[in-house]
Design an enzyme around this catalytic site. Structure first.
Site, PDB file in Angstrom:
ATOM      1  N   TRP A  91      99.857  35.314-145.819  1.00 38.69           N
ATOM      2  CA  TRP A  91      98.510  35.859-145.805  1.00 38.69           C
ATOM      3  C   TRP A  91      98.573  37.375-146.107  1.00 38.69           C
ATOM      4  O   TRP A  91      99.415  38.087-145.553  1.00 38.69           O
ATOM      5  CB  TRP A  91      97.857  35.613-144.431  1.00 38.69           C
ATOM      6  CG  TRP A  91      96.534  36.283-144.333  1.00 38.69           C
ATOM      7  CD1 TRP A  91      95.356  35.844-144.864  1.00 38.69           C
ATOM      8  CD2 TRP A  91      96.247  37.533-143.696  1.00 38.69           C
ATOM      9  NE1 TRP A  91      94.364  36.757-144.606  1.00 38.69           N
ATOM     10  CE2 TRP A  91      94.874  37.801-143.880  1.00 38.69           C
ATOM     11  CE3 TRP A  91      97.023  38.458-142.992  1.00 38.69           C
ATOM     12  CZ2 TRP A  91      94.249  38.935-143.384  1.00 38.69           C
ATOM     13  CZ3 TRP A  91      96.399  39.601-142.501  1.00 38.69           C
ATOM     14  CH2 TRP A  91      95.022  39.829-142.687  1.00 38.69           C
TER      15      TRP A  91
ATOM     16  N   ARG B  92      93.540  29.677-136.215  1.00 42.31           N
ATOM     17  CA  ARG B  92      92.305  30.453-136.263  1.00 42.31           C
ATOM     18  C   ARG B  92      91.204  29.693-135.508  1.00 42.31           C
ATOM     19  O   ARG B  92      90.077  29.596-135.958  1.00 42.31           O
ATOM     20  CB  ARG B  92      91.875  30.709-137.716  1.00 42.31           C
ATOM     21  CG  ARG B  92      91.002  31.938-137.859  1.00 42.31           C
ATOM     22  CD  ARG B  92      90.314  32.012-139.205  1.00 42.31           C
ATOM     23  NE  ARG B  92      89.659  33.299-139.368  1.00 42.31           N
ATOM     24  CZ  ARG B  92      88.629  33.513-140.152  1.00 42.31           C
ATOM     25  NH1 ARG B  92      88.112  32.549-140.859  1.00 42.31           N
ATOM     26  NH2 ARG B  92      88.103  34.711-140.249  1.00 42.31           N
TER      27      ARG B  92
ATOM     28  N   ASP C 258      85.975  28.584-148.990  1.00 43.93           N
ATOM     29  CA  ASP C 258      87.125  29.084-148.236  1.00 43.93           C
ATOM     30  C   ASP C 258      87.810  27.932-147.500  1.00 43.93           C
ATOM     31  O   ASP C 258      87.255  26.827-147.380  1.00 43.93           O
ATOM     32  CB  ASP C 258      86.608  30.136-147.240  1.00 43.93           C
ATOM     33  CG  ASP C 258      87.675  31.130-146.789  1.00 43.93           C
ATOM     34  OD1 ASP C 258      88.865  30.898-147.079  1.00 43.93           O
ATOM     35  OD2 ASP C 258      87.310  32.127-146.141  1.00 43.93           O
TER      36      ASP C 258
ATOM     37  N   ASP D 115      93.535  38.529-149.285  1.00 46.24           N
ATOM     38  CA  ASP D 115      92.701  39.400-148.451  1.00 46.24           C
ATOM     39  C   ASP D 115      93.223  40.832-148.481  1.00 46.24           C
ATOM     40  O   ASP D 115      92.566  41.744-147.984  1.00 46.24           O
ATOM     41  CB  ASP D 115      92.693  38.897-147.001  1.00 46.24           C
ATOM     42  CG  ASP D 115      91.677  37.775-146.807  1.00 46.24           C
ATOM     43  OD1 ASP D 115      90.877  37.531-147.724  1.00 46.24           O
ATOM     44  OD2 ASP D 115      91.692  37.142-145.739  1.00 46.24           O
TER      45      ASP D 115
ATOM     46  N   CYS E  60      88.838  30.173-152.590  1.00 45.49           N
ATOM     47  CA  CYS E  60      89.477  31.082-151.641  1.00 45.49           C
ATOM     48  C   CYS E  60      90.126  30.227-150.570  1.00 45.49           C
ATOM     49  O   CYS E  60      89.661  29.138-150.268  1.00 45.49           O
ATOM     50  CB  CYS E  60      88.397  31.971-151.033  1.00 45.49           C
ATOM     51  SG  CYS E  60      88.961  32.997-149.666  1.00 45.49           S
TER      52      CYS E  60
ATOM     53  N   ASN F 264      90.793  27.991-144.265  1.00 44.89           N
ATOM     54  CA  ASN F 264      91.622  28.958-143.563  1.00 44.89           C
ATOM     55  C   ASN F 264      92.757  28.434-142.697  1.00 44.89           C
ATOM     56  O   ASN F 264      93.261  29.181-141.857  1.00 44.89           O
ATOM     57  CB  ASN F 264      90.723  29.864-142.707  1.00 44.89           C
ATOM     58  CG  ASN F 264      90.058  30.930-143.556  1.00 44.89           C
ATOM     59  OD1 ASN F 264      90.704  31.833-144.065  1.00 44.89           O
ATOM     60  ND2 ASN F 264      88.761  30.803-143.749  1.00 44.89           N
TER      61      ASN F 264
HETATM   62  C1  DGJ Z   1      89.226  34.420-145.345  1.00 43.11           C
HETATM   63  C2  DGJ Z   1      88.818  35.006-146.667  1.00 43.11           C
HETATM   64  O1  DGJ Z   1      89.950  35.261-147.445  1.00 43.11           O
HETATM   65  C3  DGJ Z   1      88.006  36.266-146.420  1.00 43.11           C
HETATM   66  O2  DGJ Z   1      87.674  36.869-147.644  1.00 43.11           O
HETATM   67  C4  DGJ Z   1      86.769  35.918-145.631  1.00 43.11           C
HETATM   68  O3  DGJ Z   1      85.925  35.098-146.396  1.00 43.11           O
HETATM   69  C5  DGJ Z   1      87.167  35.228-144.338  1.00 43.11           C
HETATM   70  N1  DGJ Z   1      88.038  34.120-144.560  1.00 43.11           N
HETATM   71  C6  DGJ Z   1      85.942  34.756-143.590  1.00 43.11           C
HETATM   72  O4  DGJ Z   1      86.277  34.044-142.472  1.00 43.11           O
END
Ligand code: DGJ
Length: 672
Positions: free
Chosen positions: A148, A394, A430, A500, A478, A432
């Site tokens: 990351w 997360r 996105d 990021d 993303c 994550n």
């Molecule tokens: C991860 C993304 O890479 C960021 O740009 C942003 O959108 C966050 N998530 C939001 O939780």
């Protein structure tokens, strides 16, 4: 078919040649400059019947036999496409290998399908998308790895004896640590010389690239989805497709290879590759989760004032019982938060429209917080394992897209929001977290190993429908930065959020890495205050891709605001060259403090020079200009005052001044 037959799949400057021998085995005769005429290795070696190295395919047949003996039974052959069907000598298990050539770019796409025509169930233990023998050259492997906020770091190594594996076992956010692409070069990787092959798997999930240096010294690359934990059962009549593997070739180093990949991506992969990307203001780094309607509307004003074209509302706009005020709750509850946005989204889309701004919205459709109404309603929709405690990352879990009902829910999150709010013309998709406990409450106990493939099929379905149902909506892919950067996902997207990390000092390296496989138009680069670097340096770095900002414009000083406005104006004037032009990487940030790159479109060229630390004055030899032609060089995007002006004679050597740390230049180059 009994006598031997040769198939040549050609592009403009190279070819791939396969031979069917007298025993009807499929063999590789040549690829690029590699000539295997003397050895003719198997083109797709199967496990268990004499082949003792990494197999391209491994199948357990209906009667339990673990060996496969593939012989050619059919071939469909056109100039730029070949499909060879192989069948086991004894079992009716068929494997079709397809190779398509993209003539102008020297790119080959390979794909594989297995069909079970046996009397009972077979198990596919592994099935690569391609297996190529690259012969005995001095093969070096360049990989792109990180984590990351530190993606796409380049590492080159000489391949020694034995096996080297690049892989991901993460399934979702699969590319967080290793990008699904690599370069093989004959000798150390060089920008302008040497034979290179670029490999890229179009697959948003776990992958495995095995580079095996054989006892005789030849290198075999076996590439495809990751077979680990992914045994796939096929009933009679069923089929399984391996994802497309993309192979690019150049005899002139990585610069030429990238230009071919860029052209291919613009023309064949990303959406609307002939359309300029909008300049957008994103609120993520400006507000994180802390905003309300008034705050967002105030950001619109700044975007408009600077000349931006789209506002992107990021994470935090939804949730009611569990408002999304932080990353601990609310994911899955996709209704506007009544406290933050009491008038819903229409008020914002209307306000943006009135100012002449487009509006974009952030989603994370595959994810759920345990603290959400969705999870309360459907605890069985989460990827999880029996008798194991949840292992959130997360604070979130992943939805079990193998379940068609869940897949449709995830699609409808996007679809219904877009239908309800036609003012949304841009989506940031996105994702994550990755999978740590691969288990599907939907799949039966004896099909748990299907999860990787079923999840990827569900993503295919969602991505295709989104494209079909909302052709005018642009998509930024993303995944916590660059966790989903494969060519399959990019078929649904217009650009990717590569990282990021927006501090330009680090970002230079990240953009450099991505530029090997992604054209500038597909890389969203935002100016932020991360690292508090001089604004000009931030802009100059971000302007070599698809430009945006992640700032509260009202917080900028008057002089920064004026500079930002003129930088955006400048970018509008040069973005066609950056986004549609050919990239020439001149000076690598890995080699010294100065990094430079040049984009060329028609007669025009734009040169970017970055100095993260101080650099003495020295000459820069430009590439990518017309031989024998003289040029005028004019510095643009300066802070006040005029910049450097020069003429270049036919040698194209530009005398660059001394740079102090964190300074940069942008030059416009036109023929005299
Ligand atoms: C991860 C993304 O890479 C960021 O740009 C942003 O959108 C966050 N998530 C939001 O939780």
């Amino acid at each position: 078919m009994s006598e031997s037959r040769t198939f040549v799949v050609s592009t403009a400057t190279t070819k791939l040649t396969l031979i069917v021998d007298e025993e009807r085995r499929l063999r590789l005769q040549g690829f690029g400059n590699i000539d295997h005429s003397a050895s003719l290795p198997l083109a797709y070696p199967a496990a268990g019947d004499g082949w003792v190295f990494e197999p391209a395919i491994s199948v357990i047949h209906a009667d339990g036999n673990t060996s496969t003996d593939l012989r050619v039974i059919d071939a469909k052959y056109g100039e730029d496409e070949l499909t060879v069907t192989l069948k086991d000598e004894v079992y009716d298990c068929r494997v079709a290998l397809s190779i398509r050539a993209n003539a102008e770019t020297d790119i080959f796409e390979t794909s594989v399908r297995i069909e079970n025509h046996e009397a009972g169930e077979i198990v596919v233990e592994s099935m690569a998308s391609s297996s190529f023998d690259f012969g005995k050259a001095d093969w070096h492997l360049t990989q792109f790895r990180g984590d990351w906020a530190d993606e796409a770091n380049m590492e080159t190594e000489r391949l020694g004896a034995g096996i080297k594996v690049l892989d991901s076992k993460l399934m979702v956010r699969a590319h967080q640590f290793t990008s699904p692409w690599f370069i093989l070069s004959n000798g150390p990787l060089h920008e302008t010389e040497g034979e290179v092959f670029g490999g890229s798997l179009a697959w948003p999930s776990s992958f495995q690239f095995v580079f095996e240096k054989m006892p005789k010294g030849n290198l075999v690359a076996t590439c495809g989805y990751n077979p680990r934990g992914s045994r796939f059962h096929l009933q009679p009549g069923e089929a399984l497709d391996a994802p497309t593997m993309i192979w690019a070739w150049s005899g002139e180093g990585s610069g030429d290879l990238s230009r071919k990949l860029h052209r291919y991506m613009r023309e064949r992969v990303i959406r609307d590759g002939d359309r300029l990307r909008p300049i957008l203001l994103n609120n993520w780094e400006a507000t994180y989760f802390k905003f309300d309607e008034a705050k967002i509307e105030s950001l619109f004003a700044g975007a408009k004032d600077l000349g931006m074209e789209l506002f992107l509302l990021d994470d935090g706009w939804f949730g009611s019982k569990y408002p999304r005020d932080g990353d601990h709750q609310g994911l899955g509850d996709w209704m506007p938060d009544p406290k933050k946005l009491p008038h819903g989204l229409s008020r914002l889309t209307d306000a943006a429209k009135e100012l002449g701004l487009r509006f974009g919205l952030w989603f994370e459709p595959e994810m759920v917080n345990p603290g959400s109404e969705l999870c309360e309603r459907h605890p069985d929709w989460l990827i999880q394992q029996p008798s194991r405690a949840y292992e959130p990352q997360r604070n979130q879990m992943i939805l079990d897209l193998a379940n068609p009902e869940v897949r449709d829910f995830a699609y409808n999150v996007l679809h219904e929001t877009l239908l309800q709010y036609p003012g949304i013309s841009f989506v940031k998709w996105d994702c994550n977290r990755y999978v740590t406990q691969p288990g599907s409450p939907y799949l039966p106990a004896n099909r748990q190993s299907h999860l990787q493939i079923e999840y990827a099929k569900a993503l295919d379905h969602i991505m295709d429908r989104l494209k079909e149902d909302h052709p005018e909506v642009e998509v930024m892919m993303c995944s916590g930065g660059g966790g989903r950067v494969d060519y399959r996902s990019m078929r649904c997207a217009h650009e990717v959020w590569p990282s990021d990390m927006t501090d330009p000092v680090r970002r230079i390296f990240i953009q450099w890495g991505y530029s090997h496989f992604f054209p500038a138009m597909a890389l969203a680069n935002h100016v932020t205050r991360w690292g508090e670097r001089p604004l000009k340096f931030c802009f100059d770095v971000a302007m070599s891709g698809s430009l945006g900002m992640d700032v509260d414009v009202a917080q900028l000083s008057e002089s920064d605001r004026c500079f930002a406005k003129s930088a955006i104006e400048t970018y509008k004037r040069i973005r066609d060259v950056v986004q549609f032009g050919e990239l020439h990487r001149l000076e690598s940030p890995y080699d010294g403090a100065r990094c430079s790159l040049l984009f060329r479109l028609g007669e025009r060229a734009i040169l970017f020079v970055y100095a993260s630390t101080a650099v003495a004055a020295s000459d820069l030899a430009l590439r990518g200009l017309d031989e024998g032609q003289s040029y005028r060089v004019k510095e643009i995007n300066t802070v006040g005052g005029s910049g450097l002006e020069a003429t270049l004679d036919f040698r194209h050597i530009l005398a660059l001044p001394e740079y102090v740390e964190l300074t940069s230049s942008v030059f416009e180059i036109t023929p005299i």
